[in-house]
Design a protein around this motif. Structure first.
Motif, short mmCIF file in Angstrom:
data_model
loop_
_atom_site.label_atom_id
_atom_site.label_comp_id
_atom_site.label_asym_id
_atom_site.label_seq_id
_atom_site.Cartn_x
_atom_site.Cartn_y
_atom_site.Cartn_z
N THR A 1 0.81 -1.22 0.00
CA THR A 1 0.00 0.00 0.00
C THR A 1 0.84 1.27 0.00
OG1 THR A 1 -0.14 0.07 2.42
CG2 THR A 1 -1.89 -1.13 1.22
N GLY A 2 2.09 1.16 0.41
CA GLY A 2 2.95 2.34 0.52
C GLY A 2 2.80 3.03 1.86
N ILE A 3 2.04 2.45 2.78
CA ILE A 3 1.86 3.04 4.11
C ILE A 3 3.02 2.58 5.00
CG2 ILE A 3 0.39 3.15 6.16
CD1 ILE A 3 -1.99 2.65 4.23
N ALA A 4 3.88 3.52 5.39
CA ALA A 4 5.07 3.20 6.17
C ALA A 4 5.84 2.05 5.53
CB ALA A 4 4.72 2.90 7.63
N ASP A 5 5.92 2.08 4.20
CA ASP A 5 6.50 0.96 3.46
C ASP A 5 7.98 0.76 3.74
OD1 ASP A 5 6.92 3.39 2.11
OD2 ASP A 5 6.91 2.45 0.13
N ARG A 6 8.70 1.85 3.99
CA ARG A 6 10.14 1.69 4.28
C ARG A 6 10.34 1.02 5.63
NH1 ARG A 6 13.00 7.12 3.43
NH2 ARG A 6 11.33 7.76 4.81
N ALA A 7 9.56 1.39 6.63
CA ALA A 7 9.66 0.75 7.95
C ALA A 7 9.25 -0.72 7.84
CB ALA A 7 8.79 1.49 8.97
N ALA A 8 8.19 -1.00 7.08
CA ALA A 8 7.75 -2.38 6.89
C ALA A 8 8.83 -3.20 6.19
CB ALA A 8 6.44 -2.41 6.09
N ALA A 9 9.47 -2.63 5.21
CA ALA A 9 10.55 -3.32 4.50
C ALA A 9 11.74 -3.56 5.42
CB ALA A 9 10.98 -2.53 3.26
N PHE A 10 12.01 -2.61 6.30
CA PHE A 10 13.10 -2.77 7.28
C PHE A 10 12.79 -3.94 8.22
CE2 PHE A 10 15.36 -1.62 11.21
CZ PHE A 10 16.65 -1.49 10.70
N VAL A 11 11.55 -4.02 8.69
CA VAL A 11 11.15 -5.13 9.56
C VAL A 11 11.26 -6.45 8.80
CG1 VAL A 11 9.19 -6.18 10.79
CG2 VAL A 11 9.68 -3.73 11.05
N MET A 12 10.81 -6.47 7.55
CA MET A 12 10.89 -7.70 6.76
C MET A 12 12.33 -8.13 6.50
SD MET A 12 7.92 -8.98 6.38
CE MET A 12 8.34 -10.28 5.23
N ALA A 13 13.23 -7.17 6.29
CA ALA A 13 14.64 -7.51 6.11
C ALA A 13 15.18 -8.19 7.37
CB ALA A 13 15.45 -6.26 5.78
N GLY A 14 14.87 -7.62 8.52
CA GLY A 14 15.30 -8.23 9.78
C GLY A 14 14.67 -9.59 9.98
N TYR A 15 13.40 -9.71 9.66
CA TYR A 15 12.67 -10.98 9.80
C TYR A 15 13.34 -12.06 8.94
CZ TYR A 15 8.62 -14.16 9.71
OH TYR A 15 7.79 -15.24 9.81
N CYS A 16 13.69 -11.72 7.72
CA CYS A 16 14.35 -12.69 6.83
C CYS A 16 15.70 -13.13 7.38
CB CYS A 16 14.52 -12.10 5.43
SG CYS A 16 12.99 -11.96 4.51
N MET A 17 16.47 -12.19 7.89
CA MET A 17 17.80 -12.53 8.41
C MET A 17 17.69 -13.36 9.68
SD MET A 17 20.13 -9.19 7.53
CE MET A 17 18.97 -7.89 7.92
N VAL A 18 16.79 -12.98 10.58
CA VAL A 18 16.64 -13.72 11.83
C VAL A 18 16.14 -15.14 11.56
CG1 VAL A 18 15.28 -13.86 13.97
CG2 VAL A 18 16.39 -11.71 13.32
N THR A 19 15.15 -15.28 10.68
CA THR A 19 14.65 -16.63 10.40
C THR A 19 15.72 -17.48 9.71
OG1 THR A 19 13.58 -15.90 8.35
CG2 THR A 19 12.21 -16.00 10.34
N ALA A 20 16.56 -16.88 8.90
CA ALA A 20 17.66 -17.63 8.29
C ALA A 20 18.62 -18.13 9.36
CB ALA A 20 18.41 -16.77 7.27
N LEU A 21 18.97 -17.26 10.27
CA LEU A 21 19.93 -17.64 11.32
C LEU A 21 19.36 -18.66 12.30
CD1 LEU A 21 21.48 -14.12 11.96
CD2 LEU A 21 22.62 -16.10 10.93
N LEU A 22 18.05 -18.60 12.56
CA LEU A 22 17.45 -19.52 13.52
C LEU A 22 17.03 -20.85 12.91
CD1 LEU A 22 15.23 -17.10 15.65
CD2 LEU A 22 17.46 -18.08 16.25
N TRP A 23 16.54 -20.85 11.66
CA TRP A 23 15.96 -22.08 11.11
C TRP A 23 16.66 -22.61 9.86
CZ3 TRP A 23 12.38 -18.80 13.58
CH2 TRP A 23 11.72 -19.40 14.65
#
Length: 154
Positions: A67-89
């Protein structure tokens, strides 16, 4: 909606489609299996919270990106989510069969690990933009990048 805006939406959806709706739906419809997987790293109660947080992340953050609503913050969270899930699982270093000929659990995990970090890179590109910097994001992290605006269109 212009052709450029539709193309932008399509590209953004390609980036998030793994999570929304597919991975989020898989966690919801196979909740017990997802919790069982999370129990590999956390006790049952925490595993349930982790999966619920994962479902929320996999629904809400892609919606922000689309939607473009706080899209940069959402993308930042998703980047962290991807890295954390890679490291954990996706701990490819644990099985010990990376260099073995034939099938290898470690190599399978390795490709998933790289996929997660590659997705993180794509999300970080949304965070900083094509010509932006991390400073631009840090100055106003909840601002929209206005991905569908007509500004600069021919």
């Amino acid at each position: 909606m212009t052709a450029a805006a539709l193309a932008t939406l399509a590209v953004r959806y390609l980036l998030v489609m793994l999570f929304f709706p597919f991975s989020a739906a898989d966690k919801m419809f196979n909740f017990d299996g997802a919790v069982a997987q999370a129990r590999q790293i956390a006790p049952n109660t925490i595993a349930v919270v982790l999966i619920m947080a994962g479902v929320a992340t996999e629904i809400l953050m892609p919606l922000g990106i689309l939607t473009g609503i706080a899209d940069r913050a959402a993308a930042f969270v998703m980047a962290g989510y991807c890295m954390v899930t890679a490291l954990l699982w996706k701990q490819f270093w644990k099985p010990g069969d990376f260099w073995r000929a034939g099938d290898s659990k470690a190599r399978d995990l390795f490709w998933d690990f790289l996929k997660n970090f590659s997705l993180a890179g794509g999300f970080l590109m949304l965070v900083v933009g094509a010509h932006g910097t991390i400073g631009t994001f840090l100055a106003d992290p909840f601002a929209s990048s206005h991905p569908y605006s007509q500004e600069g269109a021919p």
